[in-house]
Structures are given as structure tokens and as C-alpha cells.
Scaffold this active site. Structure first.
Site, PDB file in Angstrom:
ATOM      1  N   ARG A  90      10.814  23.232  56.146  1.00 26.65           N
ATOM      2  CA  ARG A  90      10.594  24.667  56.269  1.00 26.65           C
ATOM      3  C   ARG A  90      11.800  25.316  56.953  1.00 26.65           C
ATOM      4  O   ARG A  90      12.399  24.720  57.870  1.00 26.65           O
ATOM      5  CB  ARG A  90       9.335  24.882  57.126  1.00 26.65           C
ATOM      6  CG  ARG A  90       8.856  26.317  57.254  1.00 26.65           C
ATOM      7  CD  ARG A  90       8.505  26.929  55.941  1.00 26.65           C
ATOM      8  NE  ARG A  90       7.378  27.836  56.019  1.00 26.65           N
ATOM      9  CZ  ARG A  90       7.228  28.912  55.235  1.00 26.65           C
ATOM     10  NH1 ARG A  90       8.156  29.205  54.334  1.00 26.65           N
ATOM     11  NH2 ARG A  90       6.157  29.656  55.320  1.00 26.65           N
TER      12      ARG A  90
ATOM     13  N   LYS B 220       5.841  41.048  46.212  1.00 29.94           N
ATOM     14  CA  LYS B 220       5.062  39.937  45.653  1.00 29.94           C
ATOM     15  C   LYS B 220       3.882  40.466  44.832  1.00 29.94           C
ATOM     16  O   LYS B 220       3.513  39.885  43.811  1.00 29.94           O
ATOM     17  CB  LYS B 220       4.563  39.016  46.768  1.00 29.94           C
ATOM     18  CG  LYS B 220       5.614  38.040  47.267  1.00 29.94           C
ATOM     19  CD  LYS B 220       5.858  36.916  46.259  1.00 29.94           C
ATOM     20  CE  LYS B 220       6.887  35.926  46.747  1.00 29.94           C
ATOM     21  NZ  LYS B 220       7.278  34.945  45.721  1.00 29.94           N
TER      22      LYS B 220
ATOM     23  N   GLN C 195      12.335  25.068  50.426  1.00 29.22           N
ATOM     24  CA  GLN C 195      11.336  24.035  50.749  1.00 29.22           C
ATOM     25  C   GLN C 195      10.501  23.652  49.521  1.00 29.22           C
ATOM     26  O   GLN C 195      10.413  22.477  49.150  1.00 29.22           O
ATOM     27  CB  GLN C 195      10.404  24.560  51.847  1.00 29.22           C
ATOM     28  CG  GLN C 195       9.153  23.714  52.040  1.00 29.22           C
ATOM     29  CD  GLN C 195       8.141  24.324  52.982  1.00 29.22           C
ATOM     30  OE1 GLN C 195       8.082  23.944  54.139  1.00 29.22           O
ATOM     31  NE2 GLN C 195       7.326  25.271  52.525  1.00 29.22           N
ATOM     32  N   ASP C 196       9.892  24.640  48.878  1.00 26.26           N
ATOM     33  CA  ASP C 196       8.975  24.336  47.788  1.00 26.26           C
ATOM     34  C   ASP C 196       9.717  23.777  46.585  1.00 26.26           C
ATOM     35  O   ASP C 196       9.221  22.886  45.888  1.00 26.26           O
ATOM     36  CB  ASP C 196       8.202  25.595  47.355  1.00 26.26           C
ATOM     37  CG  ASP C 196       7.241  26.060  48.428  1.00 26.26           C
ATOM     38  OD1 ASP C 196       7.268  25.482  49.538  1.00 26.26           O
ATOM     39  OD2 ASP C 196       6.460  26.988  48.166  1.00 26.26           O
TER      40      ASP C 196
ATOM     41  N   THR D 178      16.599  25.268  45.936  1.00 28.17           N
ATOM     42  CA  THR D 178      17.171  24.839  47.219  1.00 28.17           C
ATOM     43  C   THR D 178      16.223  25.108  48.392  1.00 28.17           C
ATOM     44  O   THR D 178      16.526  24.756  49.523  1.00 28.17           O
ATOM     45  CB  THR D 178      18.512  25.554  47.504  1.00 28.17           C
ATOM     46  OG1 THR D 178      18.269  26.958  47.578  1.00 28.17           O
ATOM     47  CG2 THR D 178      19.542  25.272  46.426  1.00 28.17           C
TER      48      THR D 178
ATOM     49  N   TYR E   7       8.054  42.760  51.639  1.00 33.25           N
ATOM     50  CA  TYR E   7       7.918  41.472  50.959  1.00 33.25           C
ATOM     51  C   TYR E   7       6.565  41.385  50.242  1.00 33.25           C
ATOM     52  O   TYR E   7       6.493  41.035  49.058  1.00 33.25           O
ATOM     53  CB  TYR E   7       8.057  40.328  51.980  1.00 33.25           C
ATOM     54  CG  TYR E   7       7.646  38.984  51.451  1.00 33.25           C
ATOM     55  CD1 TYR E   7       8.482  38.242  50.623  1.00 33.25           C
ATOM     56  CD2 TYR E   7       6.400  38.433  51.775  1.00 33.25           C
ATOM     57  CE1 TYR E   7       8.091  37.000  50.135  1.00 33.25           C
ATOM     58  CE2 TYR E   7       6.006  37.194  51.290  1.00 33.25           C
ATOM     59  CZ  TYR E   7       6.854  36.482  50.476  1.00 33.25           C
ATOM     60  OH  TYR E   7       6.462  35.260  49.990  1.00 33.25           O
TER      61      TYR E   7
ATOM     62  N   HIS F   5       2.507  27.502  53.774  1.00 36.98           N
ATOM     63  CA  HIS F   5       2.616  26.047  53.628  1.00 36.98           C
ATOM     64  C   HIS F   5       3.948  25.604  54.205  1.00 36.98           C
ATOM     65  O   HIS F   5       4.973  26.220  53.979  1.00 36.98           O
ATOM     66  CB  HIS F   5       2.424  25.622  52.176  1.00 36.98           C
ATOM     67  CG  HIS F   5       3.142  26.473  51.190  1.00 36.98           C
ATOM     68  ND1 HIS F   5       2.729  27.748  50.870  1.00 36.98           N
ATOM     69  CD2 HIS F   5       4.259  26.250  50.477  1.00 36.98           C
ATOM     70  CE1 HIS F   5       3.562  28.265  49.996  1.00 36.98           C
ATOM     71  NE2 HIS F   5       4.511  27.391  49.745  1.00 36.98           N
TER      72      HIS F   5
ATOM     73  N   GLY G 174      14.702  28.873  42.905  1.00 33.59           N
ATOM     74  CA  GLY G 174      14.415  28.579  44.310  1.00 33.59           C
ATOM     75  C   GLY G 174      14.453  27.086  44.583  1.00 33.59           C
ATOM     76  O   GLY G 174      13.803  26.594  45.502  1.00 33.59           O
TER      77      GLY G 174
ATOM     78  N   GLU H 166       0.487  36.872  51.556  1.00 36.98           N
ATOM     79  CA  GLU H 166       0.937  38.110  52.214  1.00 36.98           C
ATOM     80  C   GLU H 166       0.496  39.349  51.417  1.00 36.98           C
ATOM     81  O   GLU H 166       0.482  40.452  51.952  1.00 36.98           O
ATOM     82  CB  GLU H 166       2.459  38.116  52.371  1.00 36.98           C
ATOM     83  CG  GLU H 166       2.978  37.181  53.438  1.00 36.98           C
ATOM     84  CD  GLU H 166       2.612  37.594  54.866  1.00 36.98           C
ATOM     85  OE1 GLU H 166       2.791  38.764  55.220  1.00 36.98           O
ATOM     86  OE2 GLU H 166       2.149  36.724  55.614  1.00 36.98           O
TER      87      GLU H 166
ATOM     88  N   SER I 284       1.760  35.192  46.824  1.00 37.95           N
ATOM     89  CA  SER I 284       1.665  34.878  48.254  1.00 37.95           C
ATOM     90  C   SER I 284       0.444  35.514  48.898  1.00 37.95           C
ATOM     91  O   SER I 284       0.048  36.640  48.554  1.00 37.95           O
ATOM     92  CB  SER I 284       2.928  35.416  48.936  1.00 37.95           C
ATOM     93  OG  SER I 284       2.730  35.514  50.324  1.00 37.95           O
TER      94      SER I 284
ATOM     95  N   ALA J  21      12.983  33.645  45.858  1.00 38.87           N
ATOM     96  CA  ALA J  21      12.617  34.936  46.476  1.00 38.87           C
ATOM     97  C   ALA J  21      13.307  35.068  47.816  1.00 38.87           C
ATOM     98  O   ALA J  21      13.718  34.073  48.408  1.00 38.87           O
ATOM     99  CB  ALA J  21      11.102  35.008  46.698  1.00 38.87           C
TER     100      ALA J  21
HETATM  101  P1  GDP Z   1       4.547  34.740  57.309  1.00 36.82           P
HETATM  102  O1  GDP Z   1       3.068  34.613  57.425  1.00 36.82           O
HETATM  103  O2  GDP Z   1       5.041  34.530  55.919  1.00 36.82           O
HETATM  104  O3  GDP Z   1       5.083  35.994  57.893  1.00 36.82           O
HETATM  105  O4  GDP Z   1       5.140  33.476  58.133  1.00 36.82           O
HETATM  106  P2  GDP Z   1       5.851  33.344  59.557  1.00 36.82           P
HETATM  107  O5  GDP Z   1       5.861  31.881  59.867  1.00 36.82           O
HETATM  108  O6  GDP Z   1       7.182  34.039  59.588  1.00 36.82           O
HETATM  109  O7  GDP Z   1       4.905  34.138  60.577  1.00 36.82           O
HETATM  110  C1  GDP Z   1       3.562  33.775  60.779  1.00 36.82           C
HETATM  111  C2  GDP Z   1       2.968  34.582  61.941  1.00 36.82           C
HETATM  112  O8  GDP Z   1       3.549  34.152  63.152  1.00 36.82           O
HETATM  113  C3  GDP Z   1       3.220  36.084  61.846  1.00 36.82           C
HETATM  114  O9  GDP Z   1       2.012  36.773  62.116  1.00 36.82           O
HETATM  115  C4  GDP Z   1       4.203  36.359  62.979  1.00 36.82           C
HETATM  116  O10 GDP Z   1       4.087  37.658  63.569  1.00 36.82           O
HETATM  117  C5  GDP Z   1       3.819  35.286  63.978  1.00 36.82           C
HETATM  118  N1  GDP Z   1       4.890  34.983  64.927  1.00 36.82           N
HETATM  119  C6  GDP Z   1       4.808  35.035  66.285  1.00 36.82           C
HETATM  120  N2  GDP Z   1       5.986  34.735  66.840  1.00 36.82           N
HETATM  121  C7  GDP Z   1       6.859  34.500  65.824  1.00 36.82           C
HETATM  122  C8  GDP Z   1       8.241  34.170  65.791  1.00 36.82           C
HETATM  123  O11 GDP Z   1       8.921  34.028  66.800  1.00 36.82           O
HETATM  124  N3  GDP Z   1       8.791  33.997  64.530  1.00 36.82           N
HETATM  125  C9  GDP Z   1       8.054  34.130  63.383  1.00 36.82           C
HETATM  126  N4  GDP Z   1       8.629  33.931  62.198  1.00 36.82           N
HETATM  127  N5  GDP Z   1       6.749  34.469  63.410  1.00 36.82           N
HETATM  128  C10 GDP Z   1       6.165  34.656  64.611  1.00 36.82           C
END
Ligand code: GDP
Length: 334
Positions: free
Chosen positions: A193, A162, A13-14, A11, A158, A188, A9, A136, A134, A81
Site C-alpha cells: 500500500r 469515481k 498495489q492492486d 504499478t 475523488y 483494501h 494501474g 468513497e 470505490s 487512477a
Molecule cells: P480513504 O478512505 O481512501 O481516504 O483512505 P485513507 O487511508 O487515506 O484514509 C482513511 C481514513 O483515515 C480517513 O477517514 C482519514 O481522514 C483518516 N486518517 C486519519 N489520519 C490520517 C492520516 O494521517 N493520513 C491518512 N491518509 N488518513 C488519515
């Protein structure tokens, strides 16, 4: 002799922040990259001229064994990943293969190359392994804040993949005595990002609006809450975990949670804009199953590793908005 690290990974961000950190610590850093022409590899080449590249793919067991044999690393960081949660519903099997089974293949490569068997574990001079777990995995959280012992209830393919990688890392530690650990990292972020994640989507959106390149920003669930920190701080934690006396898993986060709405307010305010005039809520951007709230309890990392985050949420958002304003003003739009 300099220590050698192999990073999957590289390439992402981390990978780029970790490589910079390890280089500054005097390491020889090798990045695992897939063979074919990849624009992200040329980007990383510019960013990390001192990183050496080795071919391999988390989908290909033999290639990982060859890479470990070639590099002979002291430390392996598995950051590779498929990591964008919504994509894991569209490509659930591929996510399981790369994000889940990829961990098995890398652990097996290390085990085989180190000559470790069930009856002959804990070989001297063994390779130390870091798995990027994660937050998640906590998904529908059982308690708040989340610690190393909070049970998992993942809410996406996902998160499930994980969780497999996390338990497998623990299992190889217990089965073979390997120095294999997981960092359960909460969200992070940074100017590097990916543009699909909500923080960067918002800061890029703000920059486009500020520069007159767009008028609106479409977002999904504004009520979701995350514990957002700065990626540059989090890669230090990965390195500290592999340098620790004992192999243990750690939760890494700031201990503070904010909503997407608060993120949006902070980003628009940083550019002197009113978010309510520009943000449009789009039901199509809501997820089939949402993770409503994540908040870390990083006490163990603080007390045992001496790890502390150095960048506040407000500083992080301002840093990202400024970087995106500069990027777009220079004519680049990711
Ligand atoms: P994650 O926590 O790894 O899923 O990181 P994300 O940055 O993709 O999403 C973080 C939170 O932002 C999640 O709860 C999404 O539902 C919410 N979110 C709201 N609007 C958006 C959007 O337009 N794009 C993304 N990626 N997330 C969104």
C-alpha cells in the site's frame, strides 16, 4: 490459447496483486504504463518479470486505442487512477481527467476496437471490462451497511470522479450491451500500500518508532471508520466478476468496520508499543469533508461469486507491521 488481460494501474498495489493472480491462472498479462522514465515501472519489472508492458496514458484517447489494438485483450482491468483522497482537492481537475474521464477513454477504446456502435451492440467475442469503483462513492452514507443499491453521496473530488466512472460503466453496458462491470471495493491494504494511506502510514510509523528511527506519529481524524480488507483477496473478486455469466456490479468488503483509533491500537500492540505515548493528533491532517463511516454488505459477492475474504483485520495489521519492520531493518524507507 492463453487469455490476455490488459491492466491499467499495473504499478500500483492492486495492479501488482492482480497481475500475479492472473499469471497464476495462466493469463498473458499486459500492463499499461506511461512512456517516460518512471521508478515505479522498474520496481514493477522486478516484481512482475512475466508482465509485458504497453505504452499508453488514460489522458490520451489515441494511445488507449493503440494499446487495445496491439494487445487484443480478452479482459481489461481499469485500476489506473489518482487515488489518494486529499490530493483530489489539490488537483481536482487532474483527478476528474484521470479517475473520471480516463474511464470514458478506455471504454471508448474498447468500443471502437470492437466495432461496437449503438445499432450494432454486443459483438461476439467482445472484450470484458472491469472498472475499479470505490466505497468513497458512498461518502456521507445513506444506510449501513452499504450494498450495491445504496445511493451515492461522494465527499471528495475523488469520490465524485469515481461515481462518474461507475455510472458510465453501467451506461456502456446498457447502451451497447458491453460486458462492463464495476467492483465497489472498500478499503483494501497490504505491505504494498502507498505510504500516504493511513494503514501504511501507521505501520511504517510503528516500525520506525520500534527501530528507534522516530519517536512520534502525526495523524488526523482518529474517529473515522473504515471496512479494511486485504488487497490480495480483493483482486480475486475482480477476476471472478469478469468470469461471471452476467455482467453485474458487486460490493467487495469484509462487512466489519473499525476506527482509525482501533487500527492504531492494533498496529502498536503488534510491535509491543503503547500508542498513546507516540501518536500526536494534527488538525492539519483533517479533511475539508470527511467520510465518517464505511461498512460493506458483501452478501451478493458471497452468494453469486463464492467470494470470501481470507485475511482478518488483525492478521492484516500484523502482516503489514512485520513487513515494515523487515523493510526498515534492511535499510529501505519508502
Ligand atoms: P480513504 O478512505 O481512501 O481516504 O483512505 P485513507 O487511508 O487515506 O484514509 C482513511 C481514513 O483515515 C480517513 O477517514 C482519514 O481522514 C483518516 N486518517 C486519519 N489520519 C490520517 C492520516 O494521517 N493520513 C491518512 N491518509 N488518513 C488519515
Amino acid at each position: 490459447m492463453a487469455k490476455r488481460a490488459l491492466v491499467t494501474g499495473i504499478t500500483g498495489q492492486d495492479g501488482s496483486y492482480l497481475a500475479e493472480h492472473l499469471l497464476s491462472e495462466g493469463y498473458d498479462v499486459w500492463g499499461l504504463v506511461r512512456g517516460q522514465a518512471n521508478p515505479r515501472v522498474s520496481r514493477v519489472r522486478k516484481l512482475l518479470q512475466d508482465v509485458q508492458l504497453v505504452r499508453g496514458d488514460l489522458l490520451d484517447q489515441g494511445s488507449l486505442i493503440s494499446a487495445v489494438e496491439k494487445v487484443r485483450p480478452d479482459e481489461v482491468y481499469n485500476l489506473g487512477a489518482i487515488s489518494f483522497v486529499p490530493m483530489s482537492w489539490e488537483q481536482a481537475e487532474l483527478t476528474a481527467e484521470v479517475t473520471g474521464m480516463g474511464v470514458l477513454r478506455m471504454l471508448e477504446a474498447i468500443r471502437v476496437c470492437s466495432g461496437i456502435t449503438a445499432s450494432r451492440g454486443s459483438a461476439a467475442g467482445q472484450i470484458r471490462f472491469y472498472q475499479a469503483s470505490s466505497s468513497e462513492m458512498f461518502g456521507q452514507v445513506r444506510e449501513t451497511p452499504q450494498t450495491e443499491s445504496t445511493p451515492f453521496h461522494p465527499r471528495s473530488p475523488y469520490g465524485v470522479a469515481k461515481a462518474y466512472g461507475h455510472f458510465l460503466t453501467q451506461n456502456y453496458r446498457e447502451s451497447y450491451g458491453m460486458f462492463a462491470v464495476s467492483g465497489i471495493l472498500f478499503n483494501h491494504e497490504s505491505p504494498r500500500r502507498g505510504a500516504e494511506f493511513v494503514t501504511r502510514k501507521v505501520t511504517l510509523g510503528v516500525a520506525r518508532i520500534k527501530l528507534g528511527l522516530a519517536t512520534e506519529l502525526r495523524l488526523g481524524n482518529l474517529e473515522a471508520r473504515r471496512d479494511w480488507g486485504y488487497a490480495g483477496d480483493y483482486v480475486r473478486a475482480m477476476h471472478l466478476m469478469l468470469g461471471a455469466g452476467d455482467p453485474e456490479d458487486y460490493v467487495i468488503g469484509t462487512g466489519r468496520t473499525r476506527s482509525v483509533r482501533e487500527l492504531v491500537e492494533a498496529a502498536f500492540t503488534a510491535a509491543g508499543l503503547d500508542w498513546e505515548q507516540h501518536v500526536v493528533c494534527d488538525q492539519n491532517l483533517h479533511r475539508p469533508a470527511e467520510v465518517d463511516l464505511l461498512c460493506a454488505d458483501p452478501k451478493k459477492a458471497r452468494t453469486q461469486l463464492g467470494w470470501e475474504p481470507t485475511v482478518s483485520f488483525e492478521e492484516l495489521v500484523a502482516m503489514m507491521v512485520e513487513a515494515d519492520l523487515r523493510l526498515l531493518a534492511d535499510g529501505h524507507d519508502p
